[in-house]
Design an enzyme around this catalytic site. Structure first.
Site, short mmCIF file in Angstrom:
data_model
loop_
_atom_site.label_atom_id
_atom_site.label_comp_id
_atom_site.label_asym_id
_atom_site.label_seq_id
_atom_site.Cartn_x
_atom_site.Cartn_y
_atom_site.Cartn_z
N HIS A 299 4.83 -6.79 12.72
CA HIS A 299 4.17 -6.17 13.76
C HIS A 299 5.15 -4.70 13.96
CE1 HIS A 299 3.52 -6.55 18.36
NE2 HIS A 299 4.49 -6.05 18.08
N HIS B 3 5.19 0.21 15.02
CA HIS B 3 4.03 -0.96 14.56
C HIS B 3 2.48 -0.90 13.62
CE1 HIS B 3 5.29 -1.20 19.03
NE2 HIS B 3 5.24 -2.17 18.76
N HIS C 13 0.22 -13.62 54.46
CA HIS C 13 -1.29 -12.54 54.12
C HIS C 13 -0.22 -10.99 54.64
CE1 HIS C 13 -3.83 -14.88 52.25
NE2 HIS C 13 -4.86 -14.87 52.91
N GLU D 167 -8.42 -8.91 41.26
CA GLU D 167 -7.91 -7.85 41.90
C GLU D 167 -7.45 -7.02 41.13
OE1 GLU D 167 -7.34 -10.34 43.39
OE2 GLU D 167 -7.50 -10.85 45.16
#
Ligand code: TPP
Length: 644
Positions: free
Chosen positions: A242, A11, A453, A391
Site C-alpha cells: 500500500h 503508494h 445550535h 452538509e
C-alpha cells in the site's frame, strides 16, 4: 513503481492494482484530448483514492499532457514538481480536483456529474455531453461522506456518473475483513445505483461493464476485484504494497513477472506510441465540438465561454450599488439571513451562473428566492438544489460544481454545522474554489435552540483556515456588500455568517463604494478625539453603537469600527490596518463568539465582550443579558479601564 522507488515514498499498490482498469478507461472510453486538458466537454476522471496519485501522473505523462514530462515523474513528491504526493488540481494540468482525504473525490464527483446535467439542460447535447468517472478505493467507500454522496447521486439519477471501485480488500491495517463487512454492491443498489462485480484484471470484463454503465439510466458502481500491488512477488495482495516503495528485490521481481527489461523510466517506443494515440483520440471530437460552439449565435457563445472560464458578469457591481441605494431610501431592519434573500433577489438576476441550495434548511437559510426553480431527478433545468440533510456531501458537491465550470455554487446550513462540512470547505480553500457558504443562525442570537445550535468557536475556526474568507455583516447593506465580494472572488471560498434575529440598518450610505472591501471601516466616528475604539461584527455592531451613545452621554467619546470580515481586515497592508485601528488608548471588541483571533486587533490588554464558553437555551435577548453582551456592559468596562 520506479517513481515511488525514486521518491523513496508513495503508494505503489493502487497504481499497480488499478492499472488494468485505468488502461481500459483511458484507451477505450475516456473522451479527452491531451492537447487541451481543459476542453469543457471532456469526460472527467477523478482519482478519489488520491494516495494512488502516481497512477494519474503516469497516465497524464503517457497520453502526452503538456508539461507532464518524465522529469516530473522523476521528481515525484518533490517541492514545486507537478507530481505532488496527492493530486492537486492547481498544480497539475489534467488533474480535475484535489483528492487525498478519502471520500472527498467520490463526493466531489457528484457535483461534477450534476453540473454536467445542469449545463446540458441549458446548452443542449451538442455542447455538453460527457461522463464523470471515478476511481475509488475501499477507504473512499468506508468514509461516511460516501453515503451522503451516493444517496444524492442515486436520488438525482446522475446516470453519467460511473464509479470504478478498486475492490482489493486491503487497507493500511491489513485485510479489510478486520474492520468492515459491508456488501457495497447491495449498499449502492439500495441507494438507487446499478452495481456489478467484475474481475478488475480482465480488460474485456472492464470494457463490457463500462459500456453497459454508459447506457444506464442510473449511476453505476463497477466493483473491480483487484490485487493490490499486482505483480509484486511477495507484497502483492498485502498491505505492504500500500504505502511504501517496493524495494529493489520486489521491484526486480515485479518487472521480471511482467517480462519488463527496460531501465527505470524508460518507455519503449511501441508503448509510448500506443499511449500517445490514446491521448489524441479525442482531438477530432474536440474540433467538431469547437465547430458546433462557433455555429452558435455570437451572444450565446460568448456567454457560454464566459461562464466556463469563470469570468463574472458585468452587471454585478451595478446591481449591488442600486440595491444599496434602494436600502438607503427604504431601510430594512431585518435579520441578515433575510437581507441575504433581498440581495439574492437582485444578484441571482445579475449572475445567471449562481446556483443556490441548502442542506434541508431552505426556509431558515432564506436561500430560495422566488425566481429560482429546484432541479429534480431527471430534470436538471433549475438553479436550486435540495441537498438533503447532507452538509458534508453538499460542500463536496459544491466543489465539483465549481470545478466543472459554468456555475458558482452557494450552499446553506446553520453556521454550527460548518463542522459537518469542514473537510470539503478545506479542500475548497486549498484548491482555490470560489464557493459560497450561506451560514445562518450565527450565534447565541438564534436563541431557544440552545448550545448545540449556537456556534461560538466557528468564526475563529473558519478565520483560521487559509484562504477562507469569512463575512459577518451587520446589516442589509453590509450583507449586499459581502455577497458582492463573495461573487467577485474567483480564487477561493467565502463564508457568510448571518443572523436569525432582526437587526437595525446601521449604514446610511449607498452607491458603488464597497466599505466592506477592507474588512473593517469606521462606521461611527467620535465627536472629537476618540478615547476608545469599539470594534464589532454582525449583530454586535448595534450593541457597539448603543454603547457609544451611552458613553457620549457621560462625555466620553468613542468611535465604532464595523468589522464585517476580520480575516480580510488582517490581510490589509499595515498602513490601512493602522489607520482603521486608530490610536485611541482603549480598544474593545464585541462579538458573540470566543475571543480567539481578536487580540490581533485589540491586543492582549484589549477588552473583549463576547462568549467565554458554550451558549444556553433561552430567548435571545435573555441570553445577551445572561452572557453580558450588552451596551451597558461595554460602556461600564470602558469606563472602568479608563479609571484604572
Ligand atoms: C479521510 C482520510 N482518512 C485517513 C486517510 C489515511 N489513509 C490514506 S490511504 C488509507 C488506506 C486506504 O486503503 P484503501 O482505500 O483500501 O486503499 P489501498 O490500500 O487499496 O490503496 C488511509 C487510512 C486519508 N487519506 N483520508
Amino acid at each position: 513503481m520506479d517513481a515511488v522507488e525514486q521518491a523513496k515514498s508513495g503508494h505503489p499498490g493502487l497504481p499497480m492494482g488499478a492499472a488494468d482498469i485505468a488502461t481500459v478507461l483511458f484507451t477505450k472510453f475516456l473522451k479527452y484530448d491531451a492537447a487541451d486538458p481543459t476542453w469543457p466537454d471532456r469526460d472527467r476522471f477523478i482519482l478519489s483514492a488520491g494516495h494512488g496519485s502516481m497512477l494519474l501522473y503516469a497516465l497524464l505523462h503517457l497520453t502526452g499532457v503538456k508539461g507532464m514530462t518524465v522529469e516530473e515523474l522523476k521528481n515525484f513528491r518533490k517541492l514545486d514538481s507537478k507530481t505532488p504526493g496527492h493530486p492537486e488540481n492547481f498544480m497539475t494540468p489534467g488533474v480535475e480536483t484535489t483528492t487525498g482525504p478519502l471520500g472527498q473525490g467520490i463526493a466531489t464527483a457528484v457535483g461534477f456529474a450534476l453540473a454536467e446535467r445542469m449545463l446540458n439542460a441549458e446548452y443542449g447535447n451538442d455542447l455538453v455531453d460527457h461522463y464523470t468517472y471515478v476511481l475509488a478505493s475501499d477507504g473512499d467507500l468506508m468514509e461516511g461522506i460516501s453515503q451522503e454522496a451516493i444517496a444524492l447521486a442515486g436520488h438525482l439519477k446522475l446516470n453519467r456518473m460511473i464509479v470504478l471501485w478498486d475492490d482489493n480488500g486491503i487497507s493500511i491495517d491489513g485485510p479489510l475483513s478486520i474492520s468492515d463487512s459491508v456488501d457495497q454492491v447491495k449498499r449502492f443498489q439500495a441507494c438507487g445505483w446499478n452495481a456489478v462485480r467484475i474481475d478488475g484484471h480482465d480488460p474485456k470484463a472492464i470494457q463490457r461493464a463500462i459500456a453497459r454503465a454508459q447506457k444506464s439510466d442510473k449511476p453505476t458502481l463497477i466493483a473491480c476485484k483487484t490485487t493490490i500491488g499486482f505483480g509484486a512477488p511477495k507484497k502483492a495482495g498485502t498491505s505492504k504494497a500500500h504505502g511504501e516503495p517496493l524495494g529493489s528485490e520486489e521491484l526486480a521481481g515485479a518487472k521480471a513477472a511482467f517480462g519488463w527489461s527496460h531501465a527505470p523510466f524508460e518507455i519503449p517506443d511501441s508503448i509510448r506510441d500506443a499511449w500517445a494515440k490514446a491521448g489524441k483520440k479525442g482531438r477530432r471530437l474536440r474540433k467538431a465540438w469547437t465547430d458546433r460552439l462557433k455555429a452558435r449565435p455570437a451572444e450565446q457563445r460568448a456567454e457560454f465561454e464566459r461562464r466556463v472560464k469563470g469570468v463574472r458578469p458585468q452587471g454585478l457591481a451595478d446591481a449591488v450599488a442600486k440595491l444599496k441605494d434602494r436600502l438607503v431610501a427604504e431601510p430594512q431592519n431585518v435579520a441578515t439571513r433575510k437581507a441575504s434573500e433581498i440581495a439574492l433577489e437582485v444578484i441571482t438576476e445579475a449572475v445567471p451562473e449562481l446556483v443556490l441550495g441548502s442542506a434541508d434548511l431552505t426556509p431558515s437559510n432564506n436561500t430560495k428566492t422566488k425566481n429560482l426553480t429546484a432541479i429534480s431527478p431527471g430534470s436538471y433545468a433549475g438553479r436550486y438544489i435540495h441537498y438533503g440533510i447532507r452538509e458534508h456531501g453538499m460542500a463536496a458537491a459544491m466543489n465539483g460544481i465549481a470545478l466543472h465550470g459554468g456555475y458558482v455554487p452557494a450552499g446553506a446550513t446553520f453556521l454550527v454545522f460548518t463542522d459537518y462540512a469542514r473537510p470539503a470547505m478545506r479542500i475548497a480553500s486549498l484548491a482555490g474554489i470560489p464557493a459560497v457558504y450561506v451560514m445562518t443562525h450565527d450565534s447565541i442570537g438564534l436563541g431557544e435552540d440552545g448550545p448545540t445550535h449556537q456556534p461560538v468557536e466557528h468564526l475563529a475556526a473558519l478565520r483560521a483556515m487559509p484562504k477562507m474568507r469569512v463575512f459577518r455583516p451587520a446589516d442589509a447593506i453590509e450583507t449586499a456588500e459581502a455577497w458582492q465580494m463573495a461573487l467577485e472572488r474567483t480564487d477561493g471560498p467565502t463564508t457568510l455568517a448571518l443572523t436569525r434575529q432582526n437587526l437595525p440598518q446601521v449604514r446610511k450610505d449607498g452607491g458603488a463604494r464597497n466599505l466592506s472591501a477592507t474588512g473593517a471601516y469606521e462606521l461611527s466616528p467620535a465627536n472629537g478625539k476618540a478615547r476608545a475604539t469599539i470594534f464589532a461584527s454582525g449583530s454586535e455592531v448595534e450593541i457597539a453603537l448603543a454603547a457609544q451613545k451611552l458613553l457620549a452621554e457621560q462625555s466620553f467619546e468613542v468611535r465604532v469600527v464595523s468589522v464585517p470580515s476580520l480575516d480580510l481586515f488582517l490581510a490589509q497592508p499595515e498602513k490601512v490596518r493602522r489607520e482603521i485601528i486608530g490610536d485611541a488608548p482603549i480598544k474593545v471588541a464585541v462579538e458573540a463568539a470566543v475571543r480567539f483571533g481578536w487580540d490581533s486587533v485589540i491586543g492582549p490588554d484589549g477588552i473583549f465582550v463576547g462568549m467565554h464558553g458554550f451558549g444556553a437555551s433561552a430567548p435571545y435577548k435573555d441570553l445577551y443579558k445572561h452572557f453580558g453582551i450588552t451596551a451597558e456592559a461595554v460602556a461600564e468596562k470602558v469606563l472602568r479601564t479608563h479609571n484604572l
